[in-house]
Design a protein around this motif. Structure first.
Motif, PDB file in Angstrom:
ATOM      1  N   TYR A  99     -15.663  -8.916   1.646  1.00 47.39           N
ATOM      2  CA  TYR A  99     -15.967  -9.978   0.681  1.00 47.39           C
ATOM      3  C   TYR A  99     -17.212 -10.748   1.136  1.00 47.39           C
ATOM      4  N   PRO A 100     -17.845 -11.493   0.228  1.00 51.75           N
ATOM      5  CA  PRO A 100     -19.146 -12.114   0.517  1.00 51.75           C
ATOM      6  C   PRO A 100     -19.203 -13.011   1.753  1.00 51.75           C
ATOM      7  N   PRO A 101     -18.247 -13.924   2.021  1.00 44.48           N
ATOM      8  CA  PRO A 101     -18.391 -14.762   3.213  1.00 44.48           C
ATOM      9  C   PRO A 101     -18.382 -13.975   4.523  1.00 44.48           C
ATOM     10  N   SER A 102     -17.619 -12.870   4.560  1.00 42.26           N
ATOM     11  CA  SER A 102     -17.613 -12.024   5.754  1.00 42.26           C
ATOM     12  C   SER A 102     -18.914 -11.238   5.853  1.00 42.26           C
ATOM     13  N   ALA A 103     -19.378 -10.706   4.719  1.00 45.59           N
ATOM     14  CA  ALA A 103     -20.631  -9.949   4.724  1.00 45.59           C
ATOM     15  C   ALA A 103     -21.814 -10.840   5.099  1.00 45.59           C
ATOM     16  N   ALA A 104     -21.806 -12.087   4.630  1.00 43.40           N
ATOM     17  CA  ALA A 104     -22.891 -13.016   4.960  1.00 43.40           C
ATOM     18  C   ALA A 104     -22.896 -13.327   6.449  1.00 43.40           C
ATOM     19  N   ALA A 105     -21.713 -13.473   7.029  1.00 42.31           N
ATOM     20  CA  ALA A 105     -21.617 -13.732   8.463  1.00 42.31           C
ATOM     21  C   ALA A 105     -22.144 -12.535   9.262  1.00 42.31           C
ATOM     22  N   ALA A 106     -21.773 -11.328   8.832  1.00 43.85           N
ATOM     23  CA  ALA A 106     -22.232 -10.126   9.518  1.00 43.85           C
ATOM     24  C   ALA A 106     -23.753 -10.001   9.440  1.00 43.85           C
ATOM     25  N   GLU A 107     -24.312 -10.329   8.290  1.00 40.82           N
ATOM     26  CA  GLU A 107     -25.762 -10.251   8.127  1.00 40.82           C
ATOM     27  C   GLU A 107     -26.470 -11.247   9.036  1.00 40.82           C
ATOM     28  N   LEU A 108     -25.952 -12.478   9.107  1.00 39.99           N
ATOM     29  CA  LEU A 108     -26.586 -13.478   9.964  1.00 39.99           C
ATOM     30  C   LEU A 108     -26.484 -13.086  11.436  1.00 39.99           C
ATOM     31  N   ALA A 109     -25.317 -12.594  11.855  1.00 36.66           N
ATOM     32  CA  ALA A 109     -25.145 -12.185  13.247  1.00 36.66           C
ATOM     33  C   ALA A 109     -26.110 -11.050  13.590  1.00 36.66           C
ATOM     34  N   PHE A 110     -26.281 -10.114  12.664  1.00 37.46           N
ATOM     35  CA  PHE A 110     -27.197  -9.005  12.916  1.00 37.46           C
ATOM     36  C   PHE A 110     -28.639  -9.490  12.990  1.00 37.46           C
ATOM     37  N   CYS A 111     -29.023 -10.403  12.099  1.00 37.85           N
ATOM     38  CA  CYS A 111     -30.386 -10.944  12.125  1.00 37.85           C
ATOM     39  C   CYS A 111     -30.652 -11.684  13.435  1.00 37.85           C
ATOM     40  N   ALA A 142     -28.451 -28.177  13.347  1.00 43.38           N
ATOM     41  CA  ALA A 142     -27.257 -28.803  12.778  1.00 43.38           C
ATOM     42  C   ALA A 142     -27.031 -28.347  11.340  1.00 43.38           C
ATOM     43  N   SER A 143     -28.108 -28.187  10.580  1.00 40.61           N
ATOM     44  CA  SER A 143     -27.973 -27.735   9.185  1.00 40.61           C
ATOM     45  C   SER A 143     -27.391 -26.340   9.122  1.00 40.61           C
ATOM     46  N   ALA A 144     -27.874 -25.455  10.001  1.00 39.87           N
ATOM     47  CA  ALA A 144     -27.376 -24.077  10.007  1.00 39.87           C
ATOM     48  C   ALA A 144     -25.905 -24.032  10.399  1.00 39.87           C
ATOM     49  N   MET A 145     -25.513 -24.860  11.370  1.00 38.80           N
ATOM     50  CA  MET A 145     -24.117 -24.888  11.790  1.00 38.80           C
ATOM     51  C   MET A 145     -23.210 -25.408  10.682  1.00 38.80           C
ATOM     52  N   ALA A 146     -23.661 -26.448   9.986  1.00 39.23           N
ATOM     53  CA  ALA A 146     -22.864 -26.996   8.883  1.00 39.23           C
ATOM     54  C   ALA A 146     -22.704 -25.958   7.773  1.00 39.23           C
ATOM     55  N   GLN A 147     -23.771 -25.223   7.474  1.00 40.17           N
ATOM     56  CA  GLN A 147     -23.692 -24.171   6.459  1.00 40.17           C
ATOM     57  C   GLN A 147     -22.709 -23.086   6.880  1.00 40.17           C
ATOM     58  N   ALA A 148     -22.717 -22.737   8.173  1.00 46.77           N
ATOM     59  CA  ALA A 148     -21.802 -21.706   8.665  1.00 46.77           C
ATOM     60  C   ALA A 148     -20.349 -22.125   8.519  1.00 46.77           C
ATOM     61  N   MET A 151     -19.237 -18.264  14.736  1.00 44.76           N
ATOM     62  CA  MET A 151     -20.304 -18.193  13.739  1.00 44.76           C
ATOM     63  C   MET A 151     -21.109 -19.495  13.617  1.00 44.76           C
ATOM     64  N   PRO A 152     -20.491 -20.684  13.674  1.00 43.20           N
ATOM     65  CA  PRO A 152     -21.335 -21.877  13.687  1.00 43.20           C
ATOM     66  C   PRO A 152     -22.296 -21.894  14.884  1.00 43.20           C
TER      67      PRO A 152
END
Length: 373
Positions: A36-48, A18-24, A248-249
């Motif tokens: 931009y950073p929010p898109s890059a952060a999403a791409a990094e998490l999806a790749f991980c 739930a914490s990870a989903m709320a952060q997303a 992403m969530p």
């Protein structure tokens, strides 16, 4: 509530999910859609998440991991890629409607069911051996029965498919997070699984693992953030299978659930679930009129079982227990072939399924309630 319906979905989740989903929701934009950073952060998490899933599921690499909305979504992609109108497919006697209805929706498909008796690994192997022939376009087999918790001999079936040079699709809906998934070792064409069961992620998430040589046909088409000049889907993975905006969530929650499973360990989770089953099975057999459907071989059984109570209606018993705070499932569990094999097609069964969050006290309470209905 005592929740014993993990085979449908795991209700209790690690707090990190739930914490990870709320952060997303707060911090992630669409991956691959901006610099931009929010898109890059999403791409990094999806790749991980993709990378860790590939390691966990025995895939050739992270690009072989396709995010889906469910195991059903993934099975549709896999089946419709390999099986066309008039083709022949061979399935086990325990398949979910996610498989059988998908096959039935393809015109003229001949579906052969490899089943001769209940809970016999040797008979299952021989049934597949006898049903697969030169016309077979795909073998589709569940790893664990969602009705009975019976573990099918997927390694032997995979070896048979390699010998006959027939693609294998594995439904890992009840095994991912509990048993090892070895996509490349099996040389499976596809392995489909949900995120919301044994991986403790949220509903609306799933994974399709594609074998190294697999080229899935897109089920959905649309924007991918790549090759935008083309009016065809990209011909490489994962882009060619992930049209539209990513969940992403859901991916963030799935990643958190996966990391929980890897931290605890599938062997430990399986051992815990089997210990609960060892407590439940003899207790159920002592309930007057109870009929318990379970393999004799403990190593062939995971944390799901079905039972009936004499002449009592399964739905009525489940509803009564539900009103008293015990969550079970009654009916055919979307798997009529399994009930046909067990002789329970007319009545259905009551199903109890456990997770890492159940305790021995849950089993004691359930059996006390059943004895006092």
């Amino acid at each position: 509530m005592i929740y014993l319906d993990a085979a449908a979905t795991t209700l209790q989740k690690p707090v990190e999910v739930a914490s990870a989903m709320a952060q997303a929701v707060r911090q992630y934009a669409s991956p691959g859609r901006g610099g931009y950073p929010p898109s890059a952060a999403a791409a990094e998490l999806a790749f991980c998440c993709r990378t860790e899933l590939a390691e966990f599921l025995g895939a050739a690499g992270p690009e072989q991991i396709i995010f889906t909305s469910s195991a059903t979504h993934g099975l549709n992609i896999a089946i419709r890629t390999l099986v066309g109108p008039g083709d022949q497919a061979v399935i086990s006697g325990y398949e979910h409607n996610a498989v059988t209805r998908t096959l039935a929706s393809i015109p003229g498909v001949e579906t052969r069911v490899a089943a001769t008796q209940l809970f016999s690994r040797e008979a299952d192997i021989e049934a597949f051996r006898s049903q697969i022939d030169h016309k077979t376009k795909a073998v589709i087999c569940t790893h664990v029965s969602n009705v009975f918790g019976y573990i099918l001999p997927i390694g032997e079936i995979a070896a048979l498919c390699r010998e006959r040079e027939v693609p294998l699709i594995v439904d890992a809906s009840q095994s991912a997070g509990v048993l090892p998934i070895e996509t490349e070792t099996w040389q499976a064409a596809y392995v489909a699984l949900p995120g919301h069961k044994g991986l403790y992620g949220p509903q609306g998430t799933g994974v399709l693992v594609c074998g190294k040589e697999s080229r899935p046909v897109p089920l959905l088409t649309g924007g991918t953030g790549s090759e935008s000049r083309l009016q065809q889907m990209p011909d490489y993975l994962p882009d060619g299978q992930e049209a539209g905006t990513h969940n992403m969530p859901g991916i963030a929650g799935l990643y958190a659930g996966l990391r929980f499973v890897r931290r605890v360990g599938t062997e430990r989770i399986l051992r815990h679930e089997r210990q609960l089953m060892k407590q439940l099975i003899p207790a159920l057999k002592r309930v007057p009129g109870a009929e318990v459907f379970v393999p004799e071989c403990g190593s062939c059984h995971a944390g799901v079982l079905s039972f009936r109570l004499g002449g009592k209606d399964c739905e009525t018993v489940s509803g009564c227990l539900g009103r008293q705070g015990i969550a079970l499932r009654a009916g055919l569990h979307c798997a009529p072939l399994a009930h046909q094999l067990a002789g329970t097609l007319e009545t259905g069964t009551i199903r109890a399924s456990v997770s890492a969050f159940n305790r021995e006290s849950d089993i004691r309470t359930l059996t006390w309630m059943l004895n006092n209905l």
